[in-house]
Design a protein around this motif. Structure first.
Motif: not given
Length: 278
Positions: A40, A44, A215
């Motif tokens: 993640e 991102y 996120f």
């Protein structure tokens, strides 16, 4: 961060996880635990936040990224391939003779790698140097890094932290992958990683604790970090080692695992079913 962006990034993360599993299974084994826990964060950065140009990896004004826990390279390789830094076909060459994708990331072999890492503690130290050099050049580029929690037992990590704080490197944002495990077991049983936020703050850093698989929380922390001037930033990300490779989640010996083609296919099928997206 709006829901549409979150949904988009979740799809990107799923595809990166699938490519990471396939990459490691092509060799038959690898550091799947730490590679999967940071997906993640890497998603991102590369699919939302960083100022980069895959067609020009050496672009002088780009943001830099250092994977200090360099053994987690497969998920970074999957990300770079998906962004177009090199062909997806390279992923099947992991660790094989003549490969450009060695076990630990190597800037002399792989397009898009900003620093060779693997010797624990050296990556974050170099990232501090990169951030300082960019400031000397009057660049507005950011330097990002991911350091492991087991890696954070190295004294060199704290020397780097001391320098970054003293130099007030506010264009430096680092993440600690706090998955609670390392090569020899659980960090709690070896050297506990307690009070990391307070430790970094004592070195003059701006620090946050988040769910490293969320996120929205990653974005909130980065947005807050970029609003704080005169301090480097540490985002302590609570993660699960091997997250997304379901056979490795929650088990002790998941630092490096055997991953056959059959087990990879089964794991990918279960992952897609669990995530409910594709």
């Amino acid at each position: 961060m709006d829901q549409q962006t979150i949904d988009r990034l979740k799809k990107e993360a799923l595809e990166t996880r699938i490519k990471t599993i396939e990459c490691i299974s092509s060799f038959g084994s690898g550091h799947i635990g730490g590679a999967m826990s940071i997906v993640e964060i890497i998603t991102y950065l590369y699919f939302h936040e960083m100022n980069i140009d895959p067609k020009n990896p050496a672009w002088e004004d780009r943001d830099r990224f250092v994977l200090s826990k360099g053994h987690s390279g497969p998920s970074l390789y999957a990300t770079l391939a998906r962004k177009g830094y090199f062909p997806l076909e390279w992923l099947s060459t992991l660790n094989k003779g003549g490969t450009n994708l060695p076990s630990h990331v190597d800037m002399t072999k792989t397009p898009g790698i900003d620093f060779t890492a693997g010797s624990l503690g050296q990556g974050i130290s170099a990232a501090v140097g990169i951030a300082l050099a960019l400031r000397i050049k009057h660049s507005d580029a950011y330097t990002y890094a991911i350091v492991g929690d087991g890696e954070s037992q190295e004294g060199e990590v704290w020397e780097a932290a001391e320098l970054a704080g003293a130099q007030k490197l506010d264009h430096f944002i680092a993440f600690t992958d706090l998955n609670g495990q390392q090569l020899d077991g659980y960090t709690e049983d070896i050297i506990p990683m307690h009070n990391l936020k307070e430790r970094y703050e004592s070195f003059g850093w701006d620090a946050y604790e988040i769910n490293g698989h969320s996120f929205s929380e990653i974005d909130d922390a980065v947005r807050k970090a970029k609003s704080v001037k005169g301090k480097p930033h540490m985002i302590i990300a609570h993660t699960t080692k091997s997250y997304g490779y379901i056979p490795g989640e929650g088990i002790k010996s998941n630092h490096s695992m055997s991953v056959s083609k059959e087990s990879a296919e089964d794991a990918i099928e279960k992952l897609i079913e669990r995530e409910g997206i594709r």
